[in-house]
Design a protein around this motif. Structure first.
Motif, mmCIF file in Angstrom:
data_model
loop_
_atom_site.group_PDB
_atom_site.id
_atom_site.type_symbol
_atom_site.label_atom_id
_atom_site.label_comp_id
_atom_site.label_asym_id
_atom_site.label_seq_id
_atom_site.Cartn_x
_atom_site.Cartn_y
_atom_site.Cartn_z
ATOM 1 N N GLY A 168 2.309 -44.183 69.522
ATOM 2 C CA GLY A 168 3.824 -44.796 70.698
ATOM 3 C C GLY A 168 2.881 -46.316 70.427
ATOM 4 O O GLY A 168 3.902 -46.364 71.895
ATOM 5 N N PHE A 169 2.323 -46.939 69.979
ATOM 6 C CA PHE A 169 2.099 -48.135 70.124
ATOM 7 C C PHE A 169 3.066 -49.460 69.720
ATOM 8 O O PHE A 169 3.433 -50.253 71.069
ATOM 9 C CB PHE A 169 0.920 -48.689 68.540
ATOM 10 C CG PHE A 169 -0.238 -49.954 70.075
ATOM 11 C CD1 PHE A 169 -0.427 -50.621 70.340
ATOM 12 C CD2 PHE A 169 0.591 -50.716 68.644
ATOM 13 C CE1 PHE A 169 -1.072 -51.268 70.722
ATOM 14 C CE2 PHE A 169 0.184 -52.159 68.987
ATOM 15 C CZ PHE A 169 -1.032 -52.355 70.014
ATOM 16 N N ASP A 170 3.874 -48.989 69.108
ATOM 17 C CA ASP A 170 4.864 -49.547 68.732
ATOM 18 C C ASP A 170 6.288 -49.395 69.993
ATOM 19 O O ASP A 170 6.837 -50.672 70.073
ATOM 20 C CB ASP A 170 6.312 -49.344 67.501
ATOM 21 C CG ASP A 170 5.236 -49.532 66.593
ATOM 22 O OD1 ASP A 170 4.057 -50.290 66.245
ATOM 23 O OD2 ASP A 170 6.104 -48.849 64.934
ATOM 24 N N ASP A 171 6.007 -48.072 70.539
ATOM 25 C CA ASP A 171 6.807 -47.921 71.201
ATOM 26 C C ASP A 171 6.911 -48.962 72.740
ATOM 27 O O ASP A 171 7.030 -48.897 73.612
ATOM 28 C CB ASP A 171 7.192 -46.545 72.001
ATOM 29 C CG ASP A 171 7.741 -45.140 70.999
ATOM 30 O OD1 ASP A 171 8.393 -46.049 70.612
ATOM 31 O OD2 ASP A 171 7.286 -44.607 70.764
ATOM 32 N N LYS A 172 5.362 -49.089 72.919
ATOM 33 C CA LYS A 172 4.477 -49.838 74.524
ATOM 34 C C LYS A 172 4.988 -50.994 74.343
ATOM 35 O O LYS A 172 5.774 -52.127 74.698
ATOM 36 C CB LYS A 172 3.622 -49.773 73.942
ATOM 37 C CG LYS A 172 3.276 -48.087 74.795
ATOM 38 C CD LYS A 172 1.560 -48.283 75.333
ATOM 39 C CE LYS A 172 0.965 -46.768 75.751
ATOM 40 N NZ LYS A 172 2.059 -45.461 76.398
#
Length: 186
Positions: free
Chosen positions: A36-40
Motif C-alpha cells: 500500500g505504500f505506493d498508493d499512499k
C-alpha cells in the motif's frame, strides 16, 4: 530492514528494544514487502502535494525516510500507464461520442492557471460508456477538437453514428471533416 515495493526498495530503520516487545504498526515484523505504500504516495501526489511535502508527510506519519528518487519513480510509473492508456486502440464503431471541455485551475511551474481539459466519451455498440481520452490545452477551440478527432480515427475509430457537443463555433465543421457520415448533435 529494506522493504520491497512495486517501485523500488525502501530502507526502514526499525527501533530495537531489549525485550523484543516493539510491535510495528505499519509494517509487521518479518514482512519485507509493503503493497500500500505506493498508493499512499500516489494519493498525496494526486492531491497536489510536492515531492518534498510527500517526503515530510511520510516521515511524520510513518517515521520513514523516503528518498525523493523513490517518490519520483512511483509518480513517473503512473505517467507511463497514462501514456499507454491514452494511446490504446479503440472500438471501430461508436454509437455516440460526447465531446466537451472543462476549464479547471491547474498548478504549473509558473503558478496556478486556468486550463481546458478536453474529454471524449464514447458509447460503443454494447451500450457501455468509455472515456476515450483526456487532453489538456490552454483554451477550448474547434481546431484542437479536429486534432483530437483525427487522433481517435488513427486509434481505430472508423465510424461514429452521432457526435454530441456544445455549440462551440467550428465544431460541426471539425466533426464533418473527420467523420463525414456522423450526425452532429448539440
Amino acid at each position: 530492514k529494506t522493504l520491497k515495493s512495486a517501485k523500488g526498495d525502501i530502507p526502514v530503520d526499525v527501533p530495537r528494544d531489549r525485550e523484543g516487545s516493539f510491535e510495528p504498526a505499519i509494517v509487521p515484523k518479518g514482512k519485507t514487502h509493503f503493497d500500500g505504500f505506493d498508493d499512499k504516495i500516489l494519493t498525496m501526489y494526486a492531491r497536489g502535494m510536492t515531492v518534498r511535502d510527500i517526503r515530510e508527510q511520510l516521515e511524520e506519519l510513518y517515521d520513514v525516510d523516503v528518498s525523493p528518487d523513490l517518490i519520483s519513480r512511483v509518480t513517473d510509473g503512473v505517467l507511463d500507464e497514462l501514456r499507454v492508456w491514452q494511446s490504446r486502440p479503440l472500438e471501430p464503431v461508436y454509437c455516440i461520442v460526447y465531446l466537451d471541455a472543462l476549464v479547471v485551475k491547474i498548478r504549473t511551474k509558473a503558478g496556478v492557471r486556468n486550463r481546458a481539459i478536453y474529454i471524449a466519451v464514447g458509447v460503443p455498440t454494447d451500450g457501455t460508456r468509455q472515456v476515450l481520452g483526456l487532453w489538456i490545452q490552454d483554451t477550448e477551440g474547434a481546431a484542437f477538437w479536429t486534432s483530437i478527432l483525427e487522433e481517435l480515427r488513427q486509434r481505430g475509430v472508423e465510424d461514429v453514428l452521432v457526435l454530441c457537443s456544445d455549440g462551440l463555433a467550428g465544431m460541426s465543421e471539425a466533426c464533418e471533416a473527420i467523420f463525414p457520415r456522423a450526425v452532429f448533435q448539440t
